[in-house]
Design a protein around this motif. Structure first.
Motif, short mmCIF file in Angstrom:
data_model
loop_
_atom_site.label_atom_id
_atom_site.label_comp_id
_atom_site.label_asym_id
_atom_site.label_seq_id
_atom_site.Cartn_x
_atom_site.Cartn_y
_atom_site.Cartn_z
N PRO A 54 18.19 -64.42 53.48
CA PRO A 54 18.32 -65.36 52.35
C PRO A 54 17.17 -65.30 51.36
O PRO A 54 17.34 -65.63 50.18
N ASP A 55 15.99 -64.88 51.83
CA ASP A 55 14.82 -64.83 50.94
C ASP A 55 14.63 -63.47 50.28
O ASP A 55 13.61 -63.22 49.63
N SER A 56 15.60 -62.57 50.43
CA SER A 56 15.48 -61.26 49.81
C SER A 56 15.47 -61.39 48.28
O SER A 56 16.28 -62.13 47.71
N PRO A 57 14.58 -60.67 47.60
CA PRO A 57 14.56 -60.72 46.13
C PRO A 57 15.81 -60.12 45.49
O PRO A 57 16.07 -60.34 44.31
N LEU A 58 16.61 -59.41 46.28
CA LEU A 58 17.82 -58.82 45.73
C LEU A 58 18.82 -59.88 45.27
O LEU A 58 19.55 -59.69 44.30
N TRP A 59 18.87 -61.00 45.98
CA TRP A 59 19.87 -62.02 45.66
C TRP A 59 19.76 -62.50 44.22
O TRP A 59 20.79 -62.75 43.56
N ASP A 60 18.54 -62.65 43.74
CA ASP A 60 18.32 -63.25 42.43
C ASP A 60 17.98 -62.23 41.35
O ASP A 60 17.61 -62.60 40.23
N ALA A 61 18.09 -60.95 41.66
CA ALA A 61 17.82 -59.93 40.65
C ALA A 61 18.92 -59.99 39.58
O ALA A 61 20.10 -60.12 39.91
N PRO A 62 18.55 -59.89 38.31
CA PRO A 62 19.57 -59.94 37.25
C PRO A 62 20.49 -58.73 37.30
O PRO A 62 20.08 -57.63 37.68
N ASN A 63 21.74 -58.94 36.90
CA ASN A 63 22.73 -57.87 36.86
C ASN A 63 22.91 -57.19 38.22
O ASN A 63 23.12 -55.98 38.30
N MET A 64 22.83 -57.98 39.27
CA MET A 64 23.00 -57.49 40.64
C MET A 64 24.31 -58.01 41.20
O MET A 64 24.63 -59.21 41.07
N LEU A 65 25.09 -57.13 41.81
CA LEU A 65 26.30 -57.51 42.51
C LEU A 65 26.13 -57.15 43.98
O LEU A 65 25.97 -55.97 44.32
N ILE A 66 26.13 -58.15 44.85
CA ILE A 66 25.96 -57.91 46.28
C ILE A 66 27.26 -58.25 47.00
O ILE A 66 27.83 -59.33 46.81
N SER A 67 27.73 -57.33 47.81
CA SER A 67 28.88 -57.59 48.67
C SER A 67 28.46 -57.30 50.11
O SER A 67 27.67 -56.39 50.36
N PRO A 68 28.94 -58.08 51.07
CA PRO A 68 28.45 -58.01 52.45
C PRO A 68 29.06 -56.88 53.28
O PRO A 68 29.67 -57.11 54.31
N HIS A 69 28.86 -55.65 52.81
CA HIS A 69 29.34 -54.45 53.49
C HIS A 69 30.85 -54.55 53.74
O HIS A 69 31.34 -54.30 54.85
N THR A 70 31.57 -54.88 52.68
CA THR A 70 33.01 -55.12 52.80
C THR A 70 33.85 -54.22 51.92
O THR A 70 35.06 -54.43 51.79
N SER A 71 33.25 -53.21 51.30
CA SER A 71 33.99 -52.40 50.33
C SER A 71 35.20 -51.69 50.95
O SER A 71 36.15 -51.36 50.25
N ALA A 72 35.18 -51.46 52.26
CA ALA A 72 36.27 -50.73 52.90
C ALA A 72 37.34 -51.62 53.50
O ALA A 72 38.37 -51.14 53.98
N GLU A 73 37.13 -52.93 53.48
CA GLU A 73 37.97 -53.83 54.27
C GLU A 73 39.32 -54.12 53.62
O GLU A 73 39.67 -55.26 53.32
N SER A 74 40.11 -53.09 53.44
CA SER A 74 41.45 -53.25 52.89
C SER A 74 42.45 -53.52 54.01
O SER A 74 42.15 -53.32 55.20
#
Length: 318
Positions: free
Chosen positions: A264-284
């Motif tokens: 939760p404290d990762s700086p990635l969460w609040d980086a501008p123009n960032m899209l984070i998905s929880p390792h779900t790109s394949a979950e079709s």
């Protein structure tokens, strides 16, 4: 012969296996404690394994890993490298949705979808905000790190949009259709300097860990975008976040991060123009059916003494 199922694909799949292979003993075990008990006399395991479970599986001959990237398995179970247990994976089953995800991210940035959604939530009709900020994909350049199954699928989609695709790969190869060139890794820096879209589809191996470091991120042209769908730990995430905050990197989409779940404290969460998905790109929806099919096919082959599909090279990492 006993087969332990450590990944839950539903009761119907267990029933299907029992009907197709009535001579086998299928044992679902979805918790580690239960797995420790069941694997002691199992010859085959389908799914995932922790090190304690692996060490308890004294008669194990074959692990069919339910995913593609098995680097975490080898990292957490070093005994895999020295033993004689064969590992296969579900290569190619993830290709379609992961390649689609890459373009979901690219189109999202090209047409400013996050900003549009923000304006919609705020009930704002803000046409000036988007003037001369939409990116036409045709004529832009994409760099793909690793021209494997996923890289090829990404390149196919990119070509349809008129994107010029370049790639680097450890294996020499002729460029697939729609790809301008596939270069050796020694030309990675050259590729980084020219692309608008950098797409990471490489497995995490000794060679790729930390490959896109701070120095290489600095080579990207100003405003370039970074998309990671394979594995975290390949791109320097701290440097990536800094580049986003500075506005030098146009945007980033991470479906995989070095540490998962992302703290939760990762700086990635609040980086501008960032899209984070929880390792779900394949979950079709279709992914599960393809996972089932590859295991069933390999189980037929295993019982017949035939060569298995998708045998993993533990040293190369793919």
């Amino acid at each position: 012969m006993k087969v332990v199922l450590t990944y839950d694909m539903g009761e119907s799949f267990v029933e299907e296996l029992q009907t197709t292979f009535p001579e086998l003993d299928f044992c679902p075990a979805y918790g580690e404690a239960e797995q420790m008990q069941e694997v002691a006399d199992a010859e085959v395991v389908f799914g995932l394994m922790t090190r304690p479970v692996f060490l308890a599986a004294e008669k194990l001959k074959w692990l069919h890993y339910v995913g593609i990237g098995f680097d975490s398995v080898v990292r957490n179970i070093p005994e895999f490298r020295t033993g004689d247990v064969v590992m296969t994976n579900a290569r190619q089953t993830h290709v379609v949705p992961m390649a689609d995800h890459v373009f979901a991210a690219i189109l999202s940035y090209a047409h400013r979808i996050p900003e549009l959604l923000e304006d919609q939530r705020n009930h704002q009709w803000n046409t000036p905000r988007y003037v001369q900020r939409i990116i036409e994909l045709a004529g832009t350049k994409m760099g793909v790190l690793a021209m494997g199954d996923i890289g090829r699928a990404v390149a196919t989609r990119a070509a349809a949009f008129g994107i010029k695709v370049y790639a680097v790969d450890i294996l020499p190869m002729e460029p697939p259709p729609g790809v301008c060139a596939v270069w050796p890794v020694e030309r990675l820096d050259e590729m980084l300097e020219m692309v608008d879209w950098l797409v990471i589809t490489a497995p995490r191996t000794k060679a790729t860990t930390g490959m896109i470091n701070r120095q290489r991120l600095a080579l990207l042209k100003e405003g370039a975008f970074v998309v990671v769908v394979s594995r975290g730990g390949i791109v320097d995430e701290e440097a990536l976040a800094e580049g986003l905050h500075a506005g030098r990197i146009g945007g980033a989409a991470l479906d995989a991060t070095e540490v998962e779940p992302l703290p939760p404290d990762s700086p990635l969460w609040d980086a501008p123009n960032m899209l984070i998905s929880p390792h779900t790109s394949a979950e079709s929806v279709q992914l599960i059916e393809r996972r089932k099919a590859i295991f069933v096919e390999n189980l037929h082959r295993y019982l017949a003494g035939e060569a298995l599909l998708n045998v993993c090279d533990l040293e190369k990492g793919y």
